[in-house]
Each structure stands twice: as C-alpha cells, then as structure tokens.
Design an enzyme around this catalytic site. Structure first.
Site, short mmCIF file in Angstrom:
data_model
loop_
_atom_site.label_atom_id
_atom_site.label_comp_id
_atom_site.label_asym_id
_atom_site.label_seq_id
_atom_site.Cartn_x
_atom_site.Cartn_y
_atom_site.Cartn_z
CE LYS A 171 18.03 8.21 -61.48
NZ LYS A 171 17.43 6.92 -61.78
CE LYS A 215 22.12 6.81 -69.04
NZ LYS A 215 21.73 7.47 -67.78
CE LYS A 248 21.32 0.73 -65.94
NZ LYS A 248 20.12 1.19 -65.25
P1 ATP Z 1 20.37 4.40 -63.73
O1 ATP Z 1 21.86 4.60 -63.85
O2 ATP Z 1 19.93 3.82 -62.44
O3 ATP Z 1 19.80 3.70 -64.95
P2 ATP Z 1 19.74 6.93 -64.90
O4 ATP Z 1 20.56 8.08 -64.52
O5 ATP Z 1 20.02 6.28 -66.22
O6 ATP Z 1 19.79 5.87 -63.71
P3 ATP Z 1 16.90 6.53 -65.20
O7 ATP Z 1 16.04 6.53 -64.00
O8 ATP Z 1 17.30 5.20 -65.78
O9 ATP Z 1 18.22 7.38 -64.86
O10 ATP Z 1 16.24 7.40 -66.35
C1 ATP Z 1 15.23 8.35 -66.09
C2 ATP Z 1 15.08 9.27 -67.29
O11 ATP Z 1 16.23 10.14 -67.38
C3 ATP Z 1 15.01 8.53 -68.63
O12 ATP Z 1 14.08 9.21 -69.46
C4 ATP Z 1 16.40 8.68 -69.19
O13 ATP Z 1 16.43 8.60 -70.61
C5 ATP Z 1 16.78 10.06 -68.69
N1 ATP Z 1 18.23 10.21 -68.57
C6 ATP Z 1 19.05 9.45 -67.79
N2 ATP Z 1 20.32 9.87 -67.90
C7 ATP Z 1 20.30 10.93 -68.78
C8 ATP Z 1 21.31 11.78 -69.31
N3 ATP Z 1 22.57 11.64 -68.94
N4 ATP Z 1 20.94 12.75 -70.16
C9 ATP Z 1 19.64 12.92 -70.53
N5 ATP Z 1 18.64 12.13 -70.07
C10 ATP Z 1 18.96 11.15 -69.21
MG MG Z 2 19.00 4.50 -66.74
#
Ligand code: ATP
Ligand code: MG
Length: 332
Positions: free
Chosen positions: A201, A198, A117
């Site tokens: 968001k 992955k 990040k």
């Molecule tokens: P950001 O990009 O803002 O970090 P994010 O998509 O990574 O958002 P988080 O809010 O950081 O989402 O994570 C929330 C939960 O979703 C965590 O348990 C994380 O491990 C899970 N998660 C996030 N992305 C994935 C993915 N692509 N596949 C499976 N689990 C995920």
């Molecule tokens: Mg995340």
C-alpha cells in the site's frame, strides 16, 4: 462475558491507503474470511500502526472506514467476526508498553520491516521501531491459537512468540504462544512492475499495484502492462520467471484452480493470452467487492455501529488479559 468454544484467531490490516490491494486480499483477507467459519475471529483496522509513518488525519479517518467497508465487502460477516478499530481498544497500547520493556533494542532494530521502511523515511519515528511490540500486543491480548498473515509478517510473528514465551517464563503462564498461518502459495504477491518487491500500500507504485477498488479499465491496463520475463513459455518458476509466476499465482488464487492446470491450459500460448484472460478474471472477481464497498460507504453510521459493537467485544476480552499482565508485573 461472551465466550466461544472455537479456537481463536486475530489479525489486522493497516489503514494506510484508500484501497487494499490484491496482496492484502489474497494473502490476508481471503484467509480471514475462511477462518471466520471455524474460529472465534477478531479482525482489526490498524490505525495506530498507520501513524508509524506520516498520515494526514482526514485521510486516516476516511481510510479507517474504507478499510472496514472492504473487510465486509470481501466477505467478513460482522455476525461471525469481531471487526474493530485498534485505537478503540486502549489495552493495545497499554500492553504494548509492557512488551516494549520486554523487547531488546537489538531485536527491534533487526526487524526487516523497520530497516526497509526507515530507509524510505526522512523522519524515522520511534513508533516505527517499536511497531513489533504493538503488533505483539494486538495479538497476545486475545490469546489466539493462530494468526493469519502474509510472508512479510513472519519475522514479527516470530518475535511475538518469543515475547510471549519470555513473559510467561519470567512471570508465569500468561499468554498463549500463537502459530503464524502463512499460506505458502499466496504469502507474497509481487508488484506487477517490479516482481522483486512485494505489492504494498505504502509504495508509490500505482501501476504495479492492483487495488481492490480499481475500476475495470485500470485493472485491465495494469495487468496488460505487467512486467513479464525473457522467453515465451508460460511456466511457473519464481526464480527464473518471477513476473509470469506472480501472474499465475494471482490467476490460481482468484479461480481456486491449481497452478499446474493453468500452465497446461496455456501450453504453446503467449504471455499476452494469459494477461487478457487474467484481466477478465480479476475484473469479474473484484467488481462485486468494489460495488459492495461503495454501497457500505453510503451508510457510514451503520459501519460505525458495527465497529463500535466490535470494539465493545474486543475491549471485554483485552481488558481481562491486560489486568492479569498488570498484576503480574507489579502495577498496583
Ligand atoms: P503498508 O505498505 O502500509 O505496510 P501493506 O500492503 O504491507 O501496507 P499491511 O496492512 O502492512 O499491508 O498488511 C496487512 C496484511 O496483508 C498482512 O498480513 C500482510 O502480511 C499482508 N500482505 C501485505 N502485502 C502483501 C503481499 N504483497 N502479499 C501477500 N500478503 C501481503
Ligand atoms: Mg505492511
């Protein structure tokens, strides 16, 4: 104080976007829903983590409520799960400070999420570095046995366990050392346009990300234009065929069918067949979540009341742990 004889679980999702995506849904939320039946469950909207990267205040406020609505629309029942907003429980940043002082600079700067990040930010906040200490506080305050997360959070969970053990060793038994619950099959859902990354968001990849709140048309378009692999055969092989394998993982988790059965169904068929069917399945699975989210957002006072009740319950438990920690480190 309310007590439960069930084992405890805690997890959270950041309020970093209007809609959660399929990775959050499959990797995290569906597990949250399953565990609320067997656990004393605490699930929070991580708005404090969200400001480790730049957020607009109006968006953050809106996204906090939208995330709460999606929790409930996906099946979390406020009668069974304690749903709350991180910033409404001051013990989180209070314990975080103590844990920051328990973490070494080396440990924090080795975290992959920090490296990834920070490489994408012009302004790298100190909060992005100390994120894992706040996450450890989020968890350890509740003394949970188990924390359901996606694969990307494995390293932070490992640090949380180390911090708990270190604190316990230094100051005497204080924290339960929690286990990460990471379901191998669904722990990492990949970006549809870039199956090496992955689904996230915060990445500017709307075409590669399936949002829970996407309408049928855009869902279908995204799935149909997913990057697939060389060759024609539909097979589950994450190394050689990451694109198709990702679609099969999604297919399997939305239908609760084993991947092998799905592969057998598509023997001799083309990638296009799989995509058309998966698009239909995704539309069918996600439409109710989208509709329920919109409905819940019509009554924001009711949503806020659920979050306030959740915060009251979370505060009760978190404050007990915090008081014990403050006492042990010698705060008068
Ligand atoms: P950001 O990009 O803002 O970090 P994010 O998509 O990574 O958002 P988080 O809010 O950081 O989402 O994570 C929330 C939960 O979703 C965590 O348990 C994380 O491990 C899970 N998660 C996030 N992305 C994935 C993915 N692509 N596949 C499976 N689990 C995920
Ligand atoms: Mg995340």
């Amino acid at each position: 104080m309310t007590t439960s004889s069930l084992p405890r679980t805690v997890s959270g999702i950041q309020a970093t976007s209007d809609s959660l995506h399929l990775g959050n849904f499959i990797g995290a939320l569906q597990q949250f829903v399953a565990h609320q039946e067997s656990h004393d469950a605490f699930y929070f909207i991580a708005n404090m983590h969200a400001i480790t990267v730049e957020q607009d205040p109006t968006d953050l406020r809106e996204r906090t409520l939208r995330t709460a609505a999606q929790f409930i629309a996906a099946g979390l029942d406020p009668e069974k799960s304690t749903i709350f907003v991180q910033s409404q429980v001051p013990a989180h940043p209070q314990l975080s400070w103590v844990l920051e002082c328990t973490t070494s600079m080396g440990e924090a700067s080795r975290m992959t999420q920090f490296k990834d990040k920070s490489a994408k930010q012009e302004h790298v906040s100190l909060g992005l570095l100390t994120y894992p200490a706040l996450m450890a506080a989020d968890i350890l305050l509740y003394n949970p046995q188990m924390v359901p997360v996606g694969e990307d959070q494995r390293q932070h969970l490992e640090l949380t366990r180390n911090l708990a053990e270190r604190f316990n060793y230094r100051f005497g038994e204080t924290f339960v050392v929690p286990e990460a619950q990471i379901l191998k099959a669904t722990a990492k859902i990949y970006d549809l346009q870039n199956p090496g990354a992955k689904m996230s968001k915060s990445l500017p990849s709307p075409q590669g990300r399936i949002d829970l709140l996407d309408d049928a048309k855009s869902l279908t378009k995204k799935i149909k234009s997913a990057v697939t692999d060389d060759g024609k055969e539909i097979a589950y092989d994450p190394q050689a065929k990451p694109g198709v394998s990702n679609l099969l993982t999604i297919y399997s988790s939305l239908t609760s069918r084993p991947v092998d059965d799905i592969v057998a169904d598509y023997e001799g068929k083309m990638y296009g067949h799989l995509k058309v069917d998966l698009a239909e399945i995704a539309v069918e699975s996600l439409a109710p979540v989208r509709e329920r989210t919109e409905e819940l957002l019509q009554d924001r006072a009711q949503l806020q009341a659920i979050l306030d009740a959740g915060a009251a319950k979370a505060n009760e438990i978190a404050e007990v742990t915090l008081r014990d920690v403050y006492d042990k480190v010698g705060f008068v």
